[in-house]
Motif scaffolding. Structure first.
Motif, PDB file in Angstrom:
ATOM      1  N   THR A  52       0.992  -1.311  -0.097  1.00  0.00           N
ATOM      2  CA  THR A  52      -0.090   0.043   0.159  1.00  0.00           C
ATOM      3  C   THR A  52       0.994   1.235   0.060  1.00  0.00           C
ATOM      4  O   THR A  52       1.759   1.591   0.776  1.00  0.00           O
ATOM      5  N   TYR A  53       0.590   2.084  -1.025  1.00  0.00           N
ATOM      6  CA  TYR A  53       1.421   3.315  -0.945  1.00  0.00           C
ATOM      7  C   TYR A  53       0.647   4.541  -0.349  1.00  0.00           C
ATOM      8  O   TYR A  53      -0.643   4.526  -0.803  1.00  0.00           O
ATOM      9  N   THR A  54       1.264   5.516  -0.059  1.00  0.00           N
ATOM     10  CA  THR A  54       0.701   6.900   0.574  1.00  0.00           C
ATOM     11  C   THR A  54       1.192   7.809  -0.425  1.00  0.00           C
ATOM     12  O   THR A  54       2.294   7.797  -0.934  1.00  0.00           O
ATOM     13  N   VAL A  55       0.127   8.424  -1.214  1.00  0.00           N
ATOM     14  CA  VAL A  55       0.344   9.442  -2.099  1.00  0.00           C
ATOM     15  C   VAL A  55      -0.471  10.857  -1.610  1.00  0.00           C
ATOM     16  O   VAL A  55      -1.217  10.891  -1.122  1.00  0.00           O
ATOM     17  N   SER A  56       0.511  11.880  -2.015  1.00  0.00           N
ATOM     18  CA  SER A  56       0.038  13.178  -1.770  1.00  0.00           C
ATOM     19  C   SER A  56       0.296  14.171  -2.800  1.00  0.00           C
ATOM     20  O   SER A  56       1.383  14.014  -3.625  1.00  0.00           O
ATOM     21  N   ILE A  57      -0.487  15.299  -2.720  1.00  0.00           N
ATOM     22  CA  ILE A  57      -0.344  16.465  -3.719  1.00  0.00           C
ATOM     23  C   ILE A  57      -0.510  17.328  -2.980  1.00  0.00           C
ATOM     24  O   ILE A  57      -1.705  17.586  -2.298  1.00  0.00           O
ATOM     25  N   GLN A  58       0.322  18.378  -2.897  1.00  0.00           N
ATOM     26  CA  GLN A  58       0.277  19.799  -2.258  1.00  0.00           C
ATOM     27  C   GLN A  58       0.522  20.895  -3.217  1.00  0.00           C
ATOM     28  O   GLN A  58       1.424  20.932  -3.856  1.00  0.00           O
ATOM     29  N   VAL A  59      -0.388  21.833  -3.066  1.00  0.00           N
ATOM     30  CA  VAL A  59      -0.221  23.044  -3.829  1.00  0.00           C
ATOM     31  C   VAL A  59       0.421  24.209  -2.873  1.00  0.00           C
ATOM     32  O   VAL A  59      -0.319  24.539  -1.876  1.00  0.00           O
ATOM     33  N   GLU A  60       1.560  24.599  -3.250  1.00  0.00           N
ATOM     34  CA  GLU A  60       1.906  25.844  -2.534  1.00  0.00           C
ATOM     35  C   GLU A  60       2.233  26.949  -3.557  1.00  0.00           C
ATOM     36  O   GLU A  60       2.130  26.678  -4.702  1.00  0.00           O
ATOM     37  N   PRO A  61       2.485  28.163  -2.894  1.00  0.00           N
ATOM     38  CA  PRO A  61       3.027  29.247  -3.751  1.00  0.00           C
ATOM     39  C   PRO A  61       4.049  28.987  -4.820  1.00  0.00           C
ATOM     40  O   PRO A  61       4.057  29.354  -6.074  1.00  0.00           O
ATOM     41  N   GLN A  62       4.882  28.251  -4.288  1.00  0.00           N
ATOM     42  CA  GLN A  62       5.778  27.946  -5.422  1.00  0.00           C
ATOM     43  C   GLN A  62       5.714  26.831  -6.289  1.00  0.00           C
ATOM     44  O   GLN A  62       6.281  26.693  -7.391  1.00  0.00           O
ATOM     45  N   GLY A  63       4.490  26.224  -6.346  1.00  0.00           N
ATOM     46  CA  GLY A  63       3.875  25.325  -7.119  1.00  0.00           C
ATOM     47  C   GLY A  63       3.318  24.091  -6.628  1.00  0.00           C
ATOM     48  O   GLY A  63       2.929  24.093  -5.546  1.00  0.00           O
ATOM     49  N   VAL A  64       3.132  22.980  -7.562  1.00  0.00           N
ATOM     50  CA  VAL A  64       2.781  21.913  -7.198  1.00  0.00           C
ATOM     51  C   VAL A  64       3.720  20.911  -6.795  1.00  0.00           C
ATOM     52  O   VAL A  64       4.804  20.736  -7.595  1.00  0.00           O
ATOM     53  N   ARG A  65       3.579  20.124  -5.537  1.00  0.00           N
ATOM     54  CA  ARG A  65       4.510  19.182  -4.937  1.00  0.00           C
ATOM     55  C   ARG A  65       3.929  17.934  -4.839  1.00  0.00           C
ATOM     56  O   ARG A  65       2.803  17.988  -4.047  1.00  0.00           O
ATOM     57  N   SER A  66       4.410  16.925  -5.526  1.00  0.00           N
ATOM     58  CA  SER A  66       3.657  15.676  -5.045  1.00  0.00           C
ATOM     59  C   SER A  66       4.707  14.570  -4.692  1.00  0.00           C
ATOM     60  O   SER A  66       5.760  14.710  -4.791  1.00  0.00           O
ATOM     61  N   ALA A  67       4.193  13.665  -4.017  1.00  0.00           N
ATOM     62  CA  ALA A  67       4.984  12.573  -3.266  1.00  0.00           C
ATOM     63  C   ALA A  67       4.476  11.277  -3.179  1.00  0.00           C
ATOM     64  O   ALA A  67       3.038  11.209  -3.021  1.00  0.00           O
ATOM     65  N   CYS A  68       4.954   9.923  -3.418  1.00  0.00           N
ATOM     66  CA  CYS A  68       4.450   9.005  -3.192  1.00  0.00           C
ATOM     67  C   CYS A  68       5.589   7.960  -2.643  1.00  0.00           C
ATOM     68  O   CYS A  68       6.782   8.099  -2.739  1.00  0.00           O
ATOM     69  N   SER A  69       5.012   6.817  -1.724  1.00  0.00           N
ATOM     70  CA  SER A  69       6.039   6.169  -0.921  1.00  0.00           C
ATOM     71  C   SER A  69       6.409   4.801  -1.955  1.00  0.00           C
ATOM     72  O   SER A  69       7.102   3.890  -1.323  1.00  0.00           O
ATOM     73  N   CYS A  70       5.987   4.793  -3.303  1.00  0.00           N
ATOM     74  CA  CYS A  70       6.396   3.881  -3.778  1.00  0.00           C
ATOM     75  C   CYS A  70       7.814   4.001  -4.425  1.00  0.00           C
ATOM     76  O   CYS A  70       8.395   5.092  -4.054  1.00  0.00           O
ATOM     77  N   TYR A  71       8.513   2.930  -4.870  1.00  0.00           N
ATOM     78  CA  TYR A  71      10.035   3.119  -5.177  1.00  0.00           C
ATOM     79  C   TYR A  71      10.426   4.032  -6.162  1.00  0.00           C
ATOM     80  O   TYR A  71      11.449   4.277  -6.108  1.00  0.00           O
ATOM     81  N   ILE A  72       9.489   4.449  -6.862  1.00  0.00           N
ATOM     82  CA  ILE A  72      10.058   5.442  -7.863  1.00  0.00           C
ATOM     83  C   ILE A  72       9.462   6.791  -7.582  1.00  0.00           C
ATOM     84  O   ILE A  72       9.481   7.882  -8.307  1.00  0.00           O
ATOM     85  N   GLY A  73       8.608   6.944  -6.558  1.00  0.00           N
ATOM     86  CA  GLY A  73       7.689   7.983  -6.389  1.00  0.00           C
ATOM     87  C   GLY A  73       8.195   9.161  -5.393  1.00  0.00           C
ATOM     88  O   GLY A  73       7.556  10.109  -5.158  1.00  0.00           O
ATOM     89  N   LYS A  74       9.498   9.021  -4.949  1.00  0.00           N
ATOM     90  CA  LYS A  74      10.062   9.861  -4.463  1.00  0.00           C
ATOM     91  C   LYS A  74       9.724  11.429  -4.513  1.00  0.00           C
ATOM     92  O   LYS A  74       9.680  12.424  -3.755  1.00  0.00           O
ATOM     93  N   HIS A  75       9.963  11.858  -5.698  1.00  0.00           N
ATOM     94  CA  HIS A  75       9.648  13.248  -6.447  1.00  0.00           C
ATOM     95  C   HIS A  75       8.465  13.353  -7.078  1.00  0.00           C
ATOM     96  O   HIS A  75       8.128  14.120  -7.354  1.00  0.00           O
ATOM     97  N   GLY A  76       7.511  12.420  -6.854  1.00  0.00           N
ATOM     98  CA  GLY A  76       6.130  12.679  -7.093  1.00  0.00           C
ATOM     99  C   GLY A  76       5.873  12.248  -8.799  1.00  0.00           C
ATOM    100  O   GLY A  76       4.840  12.883  -9.165  1.00  0.00           O
ATOM    101  N   HIS A  77       6.906  11.780  -9.231  1.00  0.00           N
ATOM    102  CA  HIS A  77       6.512  11.572 -10.660  1.00  0.00           C
ATOM    103  C   HIS A  77       6.014  10.199 -11.125  1.00  0.00           C
ATOM    104  O   HIS A  77       6.168  10.021 -12.269  1.00  0.00           O
TER     105      HIS A  77
END
Ligand SMILES: [Zn+2]
Length: 186
Positions: A52-77
């Protein structure tokens, strides 16, 4: 207020991701559970090929930041992040709006978890820094290896959690409360 956050999220996500899911993302769209929204941050879980992976997306003034706990998801791609965006855009109200607990809302032991979940260690360490306390100095004072503190901080942003995370946040909050004010007023 809450609606402004919702609008901001929807606009940013539409801009950031294509409406047509990629082949890999398709199977995960609408497959999420424990979906939550906290301000302009959405978080949900999904069952992938390796757990099971935890996935998140955050909208900040600097832009969109996403992250996932899967092995390729560190930088949200990864495709889980894409699928989360599409899932949210399809049904934003399916994400339970969670209010962040403030320090004044903490009255009993069982309130602490919600309080700590509302803020990242990264954000707390940034607050300490604005009060003139570096990460290194803080680590030294609580007897923690500086690199270990950096690892706890980075891991949280990628949804991997160290056992010490909560205790470290509490230590930050204690320092901010007891030493932060004096320094800020001076
Ligand atoms: Zn992923």
């Amino acid at each position: 207020m809450a609606d402004a956050d919702l609008d901001l999220l929807q606009t940013a996500l539409k801009h950031h991701w294509s409406w047509v899911p990629s082949k890999k993302a398709k199977g995960y769209v609408n497959a999420f559970f424990a979906a939550q929204r906290r301000g302009t941050t959405i978080t949900a879980k999904v069952v992938g090929n390796h757990g099971t992976y935890t996935v998140s997306i955050q909208v900040e003034p600097q832009g969109v930041r996403s992250a996932c706990s899967c092995y390729i998801g560190k930088h949200g791609h990864c495709h889980h992040c894409e699928a989360l965006a599409l899932t949210f855009l399809a049904a934003p109200s399916a994400f339970k709006a969670v209010k962040t607990k403030q320090a004044k809302d903490v009255h009993q032991l069982t309130d602490i978890r919600a309080y700590l979940d509302g803020v990242t260690l990264d954000a707390l360490l940034t607050q300490l820094k604005t009060k003139g306390m570096t990460q290194k100095a803080f680590a030294e004072q609580i007897g923690m290896n500086t690199r270990h503190l950096a690892a706890i901080k980075a891991s949280e942003l990628h949804h991997h959690y160290f056992n010490e995370l909560g205790a470290t946040k509490l230590a930050c909050l204690w320092v901010l409360e007891h030493l932060g004010k004096a320094k800020g007023k001076a």
